[in-house]
Design a protein around this motif. Structure first.
Motif, PDB file in Angstrom:
ATOM      1  N   ALA A  71      64.665 -53.295  17.955  1.00 43.04           N
ATOM      2  CA  ALA A  71      63.425 -53.019  18.182  1.00 43.04           C
ATOM      3  C   ALA A  71      62.577 -52.201  17.047  1.00 43.04           C
ATOM      4  O   ALA A  71      61.540 -52.563  16.528  1.00 43.04           O
ATOM      5  N   GLU A  72      63.329 -51.342  16.269  1.00 40.64           N
ATOM      6  CA  GLU A  72      62.982 -50.735  15.207  1.00 40.64           C
ATOM      7  C   GLU A  72      62.411 -51.665  14.135  1.00 40.64           C
ATOM      8  O   GLU A  72      61.121 -51.393  13.552  1.00 40.64           O
ATOM      9  N   VAL A  73      63.326 -52.217  13.832  1.00 38.22           N
ATOM     10  CA  VAL A  73      63.013 -53.503  13.026  1.00 38.22           C
ATOM     11  C   VAL A  73      61.987 -54.608  12.934  1.00 38.22           C
ATOM     12  O   VAL A  73      60.970 -54.676  12.202  1.00 38.22           O
ATOM     13  N   ARG A  74      62.430 -55.177  14.287  1.00 42.08           N
ATOM     14  CA  ARG A  74      61.317 -56.140  14.904  1.00 42.08           C
ATOM     15  C   ARG A  74      59.754 -55.602  14.960  1.00 42.08           C
ATOM     16  O   ARG A  74      58.842 -56.202  14.449  1.00 42.08           O
ATOM     17  N   ASN A  75      59.492 -54.506  15.445  1.00 40.17           N
ATOM     18  CA  ASN A  75      58.435 -53.854  15.729  1.00 40.17           C
ATOM     19  C   ASN A  75      57.727 -53.561  14.417  1.00 40.17           C
ATOM     20  O   ASN A  75      56.487 -53.432  14.209  1.00 40.17           O
ATOM     21  N   GLY A  76      58.498 -52.986  13.360  1.00 39.68           N
ATOM     22  CA  GLY A  76      57.936 -52.697  11.979  1.00 39.68           C
ATOM     23  C   GLY A  76      57.440 -53.774  11.683  1.00 39.68           C
ATOM     24  O   GLY A  76      56.157 -53.705  11.099  1.00 39.68           O
ATOM     25  N   ILE A  77      57.843 -55.058  11.412  1.00 35.08           N
ATOM     26  CA  ILE A  77      57.535 -56.285  11.095  1.00 35.08           C
ATOM     27  C   ILE A  77      56.340 -56.697  11.680  1.00 35.08           C
ATOM     28  O   ILE A  77      55.239 -57.184  11.229  1.00 35.08           O
ATOM     29  N   ILE A  78      56.294 -56.581  12.960  1.00 35.53           N
ATOM     30  CA  ILE A  78      55.139 -56.789  13.773  1.00 35.53           C
ATOM     31  C   ILE A  78      53.811 -55.967  13.490  1.00 35.53           C
ATOM     32  O   ILE A  78      52.868 -56.388  12.997  1.00 35.53           O
TER      33      ILE A  78
END
Length: 136
Positions: free
Chosen positions: A33-40
């Motif tokens: 989530a930390e990586v995915r949400n950052g990209i979003i």
């Protein structure tokens, strides 16, 4: 005795770090989530800056933030190849772009109406969100 205790402690810490890295790799990077949400968040900020003439993306801040996400993924045990495969996957890219657009719509953006992008962008900046932090 003291030296033995230090060696055992060091080995124990090393095993804990290795176990954390191995455990992280059992989860696909798209599910971190930390990586995915950052990209979003970066995608949302980019979309706002593209649609609203009075708001710009903080390019260097965005690049630095993306680099920090890459570093975080590496710290979690993902290889450079795994990270590159994730960020270069066209299907995943489309999926994340759609999530970003859906989140913008939930915040009040209406496609084709630049004023709504500006309003959401200003609100994000005023609220001090990660998206707002990426804008000026």
């Amino acid at each position: 005795m003291k030296k033995t205790r230090e060696v055992v402690t060091a080995l124990g810490l090393g095993l804990v770090v290795m176990a954390g890295s191995l455990a992280a790799q059992t989860v696909p990077l798209k599910d971190v989530a930390e990586v995915r949400n950052g990209i979003i968040y970066v995608g949302m900020a980019y979309e706002i800056s593209e649609q609203c003439d009075s708001i710009s993306a903080r390019i260097f801040r965005g690049i630095g933030f993306l680099q920090s996400l890459k570093n975080r993924a590496r710290a979690l045990g993902y290889s450079g190849e795994e990270i590159d495969d994730y960020v270069n996957d066209p299907e995943e890219k489309r999926r994340l772009e759609q999530i970003a657009r859906d989140q913008l719509a939930a915040l009040g953006v209406i496609k084709g109406q630049p004023a709504t992008y500006c309003a959401v962008g200003r609100a994000q900046m005023d609220a001090g969100t990660r998206v707002g932090w990426l804008l000026r």
